[in-house]
Write a protein that holds these residues in place. Sequence first.
Motif, short mmCIF file in Angstrom:
data_model
loop_
_atom_site.label_atom_id
_atom_site.label_comp_id
_atom_site.label_asym_id
_atom_site.label_seq_id
_atom_site.Cartn_x
_atom_site.Cartn_y
_atom_site.Cartn_z
N TYR A 5 0.79 -1.07 0.18
CA TYR A 5 0.10 0.09 0.05
C TYR A 5 1.07 1.19 0.55
CZ TYR A 5 -3.57 -2.94 1.46
OH TYR A 5 -4.54 -4.40 1.40
N LEU A 6 0.41 2.39 -0.91
CA LEU A 6 1.21 3.28 -0.36
C LEU A 6 0.15 4.74 0.19
CD1 LEU A 6 2.80 6.11 -1.26
CD2 LEU A 6 1.03 6.27 -3.42
N HIS A 7 1.09 5.23 1.12
CA HIS A 7 0.02 5.83 2.57
C HIS A 7 0.97 7.91 1.90
CE1 HIS A 7 -1.62 7.86 5.74
NE2 HIS A 7 -0.07 8.45 5.86
N ARG A 8 0.09 8.93 1.45
CA ARG A 8 0.85 9.69 1.91
C ARG A 8 0.57 11.40 3.41
NH1 ARG A 8 -2.17 10.18 -3.52
NH2 ARG A 8 -0.61 9.34 -5.13
N THR A 9 1.63 11.18 3.49
CA THR A 9 1.01 12.05 5.39
C THR A 9 0.97 13.27 4.87
OG1 THR A 9 3.92 12.87 5.54
CG2 THR A 9 3.25 10.91 6.62
N LYS A 10 -0.10 14.42 5.31
CA LYS A 10 0.25 15.81 5.30
C LYS A 10 1.50 16.01 4.77
CE LYS A 10 -3.95 17.03 6.88
NZ LYS A 10 -4.92 18.34 7.77
N VAL A 11 1.89 17.45 4.16
CA VAL A 11 3.07 17.88 3.56
C VAL A 11 3.87 18.13 4.80
CG1 VAL A 11 2.36 18.18 1.27
CG2 VAL A 11 1.97 19.90 3.39
N THR A 51 5.28 5.14 2.18
CA THR A 51 5.12 6.32 2.66
C THR A 51 5.77 7.51 2.14
OG1 THR A 51 4.50 5.57 5.00
CG2 THR A 51 4.89 7.86 4.93
N ASN A 52 4.72 8.55 0.94
CA ASN A 52 5.73 9.97 1.00
C ASN A 52 6.22 9.45 -0.07
OD1 ASN A 52 3.95 10.93 2.48
ND2 ASN A 52 5.75 11.63 4.14
N VAL A 53 6.62 8.16 -0.97
CA VAL A 53 7.26 7.83 -2.61
C VAL A 53 6.41 7.72 -3.58
CG1 VAL A 53 8.40 6.06 -1.45
CG2 VAL A 53 6.36 4.78 -2.56
N CYS A 112 2.62 9.76 -13.51
CA CYS A 112 3.22 9.71 -12.30
C CYS A 112 2.35 10.36 -11.23
CB CYS A 112 4.94 9.55 -11.57
SG CYS A 112 5.38 10.07 -10.44
N ILE A 113 2.26 10.39 -9.80
CA ILE A 113 1.85 11.32 -9.01
C ILE A 113 2.76 11.64 -7.63
CG2 ILE A 113 -0.10 11.92 -7.46
CD1 ILE A 113 -1.47 11.82 -9.44
N ASP A 114 3.14 12.71 -7.49
CA ASP A 114 4.51 12.84 -6.56
C ASP A 114 4.30 12.46 -5.15
OD1 ASP A 114 3.17 15.05 -5.39
OD2 ASP A 114 4.72 16.39 -6.74
N TRP A 115 4.77 12.85 -4.12
CA TRP A 115 4.74 12.26 -2.77
C TRP A 115 3.38 12.71 -2.42
CZ3 TRP A 115 5.18 15.40 1.46
CH2 TRP A 115 6.02 16.90 1.34
N THR A 116 3.52 14.03 -2.55
CA THR A 116 1.94 15.24 -1.94
C THR A 116 0.80 14.96 -2.97
OG1 THR A 116 2.56 17.01 -4.29
CG2 THR A 116 3.85 17.76 -2.73
N GLY A 117 0.79 13.99 -3.98
CA GLY A 117 -0.66 13.80 -4.22
C GLY A 117 -0.69 14.59 -5.93
N LYS A 118 0.22 14.97 -6.34
CA LYS A 118 0.10 15.52 -7.96
C LYS A 118 0.27 15.38 -8.96
CE LYS A 118 -0.42 20.85 -5.84
NZ LYS A 118 0.68 20.39 -4.48
N PRO A 119 0.15 15.24 -9.37
CA PRO A 119 0.90 14.95 -11.45
C PRO A 119 2.52 15.14 -11.74
CG PRO A 119 -1.24 16.48 -11.55
CD PRO A 119 -0.83 16.18 -10.20
N TRP A 120 3.30 14.45 -11.64
CA TRP A 120 5.12 14.70 -11.64
C TRP A 120 5.03 14.95 -13.12
CZ3 TRP A 120 9.30 11.74 -12.31
CH2 TRP A 120 10.25 12.40 -11.67
N ALA A 166 9.73 11.58 -4.74
CA ALA A 166 9.54 11.14 -3.54
C ALA A 166 10.15 11.76 -2.84
CB ALA A 166 10.21 9.89 -3.85
N HIS A 167 9.22 12.37 -1.44
CA HIS A 167 9.70 12.33 -0.16
C HIS A 167 11.60 11.86 -0.06
CE1 HIS A 167 10.94 14.57 3.44
NE2 HIS A 167 10.36 16.02 3.01
N PRO A 168 12.49 13.33 -0.34
CA PRO A 168 13.97 12.19 0.22
C PRO A 168 14.26 11.91 1.71
CG PRO A 168 13.92 15.39 0.04
CD PRO A 168 12.20 14.70 0.40
N ASN A 169 12.89 12.00 2.79
CA ASN A 169 12.90 11.16 3.26
C ASN A 169 12.03 9.92 3.62
OD1 ASN A 169 13.48 9.81 6.12
ND2 ASN A 169 11.71 11.87 7.71
N SER A 170 11.38 9.75 2.76
CA SER A 170 10.11 8.65 2.26
C SER A 170 10.40 7.34 2.94
CB SER A 170 9.81 8.78 1.07
OG SER A 170 10.96 8.70 0.25
N ARG A 171 9.53 7.07 3.05
CA ARG A 171 10.38 5.37 3.88
C ARG A 171 9.36 3.92 2.72
NH1 ARG A 171 13.39 6.10 8.38
NH2 ARG A 171 13.88 8.01 8.54
#
Length: 593
Positions: free
Chosen positions: A58-64, A324-326, A348-356, A371-376
């Motif tokens: 699964y993929l999860h996105r945190t708030k920015v 998370t946040n990839v 592609c959708i980036d870690w914030t949920g926007k098209p990339w 992906a966020h540099p601290n994506s996990r």
Amino acid sequence: MTNNQKVLKFVEDSAALALPDEIVWITGEESQLDALRAEAVKTGELIKLNDELLPGCYLHRTKVNDVARVEDRTFICCKNKEDAGPINYWMDPRQAYELSREIARGRMKGKRMYVIPYSMGVVGSPFSKIGIEVTDSIYVVLNMAIMTRVGTMCLDALGEDGDFIKGFHASCDIDAEKRYIMHFPEDNTIISVNSAYGGNVLLGKKCFALRIASNLGRKEGWMAEHMLILGVTLPSGEKKYVAAAFPSACGKTNLAMLIPPKSFLEKGYSIECVGDDIAWIRVGEDGRLWAANPENGFFGVAPGTNVKSNPNALAATQKGTIFTNVALNTDNMTVWWEGLDKNPPEHCIDWTGKPWDYKKYDKRDKSTCAAHPNSRFTAPAKNCPCVSPEFDSKTGVPLSAIIFGGRRATTTPLVYQSRDWNHGVFVGSIMSSETTAAATGAVGVLRHDPMAMKPFAGYHMGDYWQHWIDMGKKVSNPPKIFNVNWFRTDAEGNFIWPGFGDNMRVLKWIIDRCDGKVDAEETAIGYVPHAEDIDMEGLDIDRATLESILYVDKARWAKEAEEIQGYYTNSIRSRIPQELWDALATLKKNCEE
Ligand code: OXD
Ligand code: MN
């Protein structure tokens, strides 16, 4: 579920405060977790990935605003401010309880409160400690079910009267201004509000297994450390175990799962992973230190993980993993991050949920990353192809060596060995490293991070060093202590040492030193290898380059010693063991000679 009145009271009190509509006890059964996964997919909290390519993932996105540990909002709440020490943030426990209650009051209305009984360590082993985390987040439940041993057996282990670590987590509004990660070592309690990022909310991990556990270890005579544990099989078939402390996002997971270079594999060397982040260490009856990994999974940094840098970690993420946040590759519903491969997905959708748009990607500019540099990734340890057969051992594994290391562009050589245990404690105490994206704040700034525990020692750093000195007195056969630095750079800023699998070459020297098989040069800072003793077969680095990263530059170290003196005097200030002052004086003298 349980007759343990202390557990029931904690759950009741938590519910009375947060007022959830319903209380759900997590049993650990797959059917219950499956239902939660399905619910989280329905609400959008999780995105189901391609079940053929990434089964159960699964993929999860945190708030920015919630992407890393928040050290400046992480508090040690003990009665006496001095006991938290000068480099922890401190809050008066009464004030902290009041403040967190005010923030959490009624915040689970309309929600469920999940009660997660979990064990850090194999249930029933001398290392194991039980925690109960209450949370309103399914993401937390599912991550805890990977990272720890979760379920009814933990309540059974507690019995009617057993004590446990209390953890209260409420997501609230993910308001960064009201985010608090509070530790009450005198009450074995953790409170986390307004975050949903792993390191702040998977309360078994940093909060319990390091900050609270370091306090327990000090009281009970053991150690909780920010260390990987790995096993090395030698050509003779003998196994040696090593623990290593590096600051966050400095390659612990990569070292713990290293694949040796071809020439080493041919000779019969192999590595197995016991743990990638945390070690609980106890004195064995045989006078050695024994280490166990209290966790059950890996919460690893995704960017940079690839088939070359860490094929074992990558394999571990291919099933039953929460990312998370990839970035999401929408063509095939798989994940992507910078450094995974050279083919950024077209759609592609980036870690914030926007098209990339991969055409705009510039690897030098982090703001263009998908992906966020601290994506996990949160991956079950059992998935890892090189997980140690000792992973579930109730006794842990005996340590031959402890390694410290940081990111240092200059000064610190590739590897050196301390003269003895107390000098090794000094070497750990003077660790400094460039900051990474694992915590909020500037990246790449050199800071002191003693034993890689700056953000995690749950009490005064001087007392923590004293505990290390005291532990040395309890072991007749202590591990040898080393320091490594994979991150020396040349004039253009390129890394000189190739790192990753080639770090095996340094590990071999370390093991050989432990076995008394190889000589070394005594220098101002400790024992450094003779260049010819590092096995360089198959590696294209010339002798002079190797010598340059083994060289101890006394003038630089004299400056370093001055800087350390300033750190001891101005930052730690008190409670520094005399043994460390003595080691500093010796370093200064050695640099003058
Ligand atoms: C981690 C960290 O997540 O150290 O392990 O931040
Ligand atoms: Mn860590």
